[in-house]
Write an enzyme that holds these catalytic residues in place. Structure first.
Site, PDB file in Angstrom:
ATOM      1  N   ASP A 197       0.831  -1.200   0.000  1.00  0.00           N
ATOM      2  CA  ASP A 197       0.000   0.000   0.000  1.00  0.00           C
ATOM      3  C   ASP A 197       0.872   1.258   0.000  1.00  0.00           C
ATOM      4  OD1 ASP A 197      -2.169  -1.688   0.253  1.00  0.00           O
ATOM      5  OD2 ASP A 197      -2.252  -1.509   2.449  1.00  0.00           O
TER       6      ASP A 197
HETATM    7  N1  URA Z   1      -1.156  -6.058   3.906  1.00  0.00           N
HETATM    8  C1  URA Z   1      -1.664  -4.811   3.918  1.00  0.00           C
HETATM    9  O1  URA Z   1      -2.687  -4.557   4.526  1.00  0.00           O
HETATM   10  N2  URA Z   1      -1.010  -3.844   3.263  1.00  0.00           N
HETATM   11  C2  URA Z   1       0.148  -4.038   2.594  1.00  0.00           C
HETATM   12  O2  URA Z   1       0.711  -3.118   2.029  1.00  0.00           O
HETATM   13  C3  URA Z   1       0.673  -5.352   2.588  1.00  0.00           C
HETATM   14  C4  URA Z   1      -0.005  -6.339   3.246  1.00  0.00           C
END
Ligand code: URA
Length: 238
Positions: free
Chosen positions: A107
């Site tokens: 993310d």
């Molecule tokens: N899980 C998440 O919630 N976000 C990420 O970036 C990676 C794994």
């Protein structure tokens, strides 16, 4: 485009012959560069700029496969372009001319380990659910979960109509009212870690991926990357 390389190395990269055999082909006058037969050893060519032919047929180098581990900073997207103009992770790995892509997504506000490569097969191997490649995250969550809630995540929890696969969790420390937790999962559902902790009432405040399998981020500074060698690559699947 890559820099100059020895002609015999280029011939080997094209899959024409071993380097030693390539030297023979040069000596026999079977190789030409930009239309001129070359018989002396040791000349260098620039792939993509000089045209190299064997017995009159133009050769094309196979792209060398490369692997990097990036410590992704917050604020970067893991897509190859962004309509909103936000910075993209590929801009952080400056390896001229090689088209790299990230393996999986993180993310915008997640930081940490991100493999960058031009090897589609390896990317598929890491991401294919049947291989169950472990990904480990360190996360600061709001509050501190009970043992019961930890076990719930470890055993699997109903997430968007499907139970999550077994996970491994450990509470590392408490930080004021909050808690630092290590979690290892092998699925890669969108925003999975954040959703799992939200489901037990402890939203994620900060998230960092620290390993793929046994390939760890170590003390790689945020925004930096390092090249991976074959023994690093093996660790991904341990
Ligand atoms: N899980 C998440 O919630 N976000 C990420 O970036 C990676 C794994």
């Amino acid at each position: 485009m890559t820099g100059p390389i020895r002609l015999q190395k280029y011939l080997a990269q094209c899959g024409l012959a071993s380097r030693r055999k390539a030297e023979q082909l040069i000596a026999e006058g079977l190789i030409s560069v930009d239309g001129k037969v070359v018989t002396e050893m040791g000349i260098s060519i620039i792939p993509g700029m000089n045209l190299v032919s064997f017995a009159g047929k133009q050769l094309k180098a196979k792209e060398e496969l490369v692997y990097y581990l990036l410590n992704k900073p917050k604020g970067y997207v893991t897509t190859l372009s962004d309509p909103q103009g936000r910075p993209i992770v590929t801009s952080l790995v400056k390896e001229g001319g090689i088209r790299l892509f990230p393996v999986g997504r993180l993310d915008l506000d997640t930081e940490g380990a991100l493999i960058m490569t031009n090897d589609g097969n390896l990317a598929q191997r890491i991401q294919h659910p049947s291989n169950e490649t472990n990904k480990t995250y360190e996360t600061l969550i709001k509050g501190c979960p009970t043992k019961k809630k930890i076990t719930l995540l470890e055993n699997g929890i109903q997430l968007e109509g499907k139970i999550t696969s077994p996970a491994t969790l450990a509470i590392l420390t408490s930080k004021g009212q909050n808690c630092l937790v290590k979690i290892t999962i092998h699925e890669g559902r969108k925003r999975q870690v954040k959703k799992m902790f939200s489901l037990i009432g402890h939203p994620v405040l900060h998230l960092k991926r620290i390993a793929y399998g046994k390939l760890t981020l170590g003390n790689l500074p945020v925004g930096s990357y390092r090249q991976l060698n074959p023994s690093d690559l093996k660790k991904i699947f341990l």
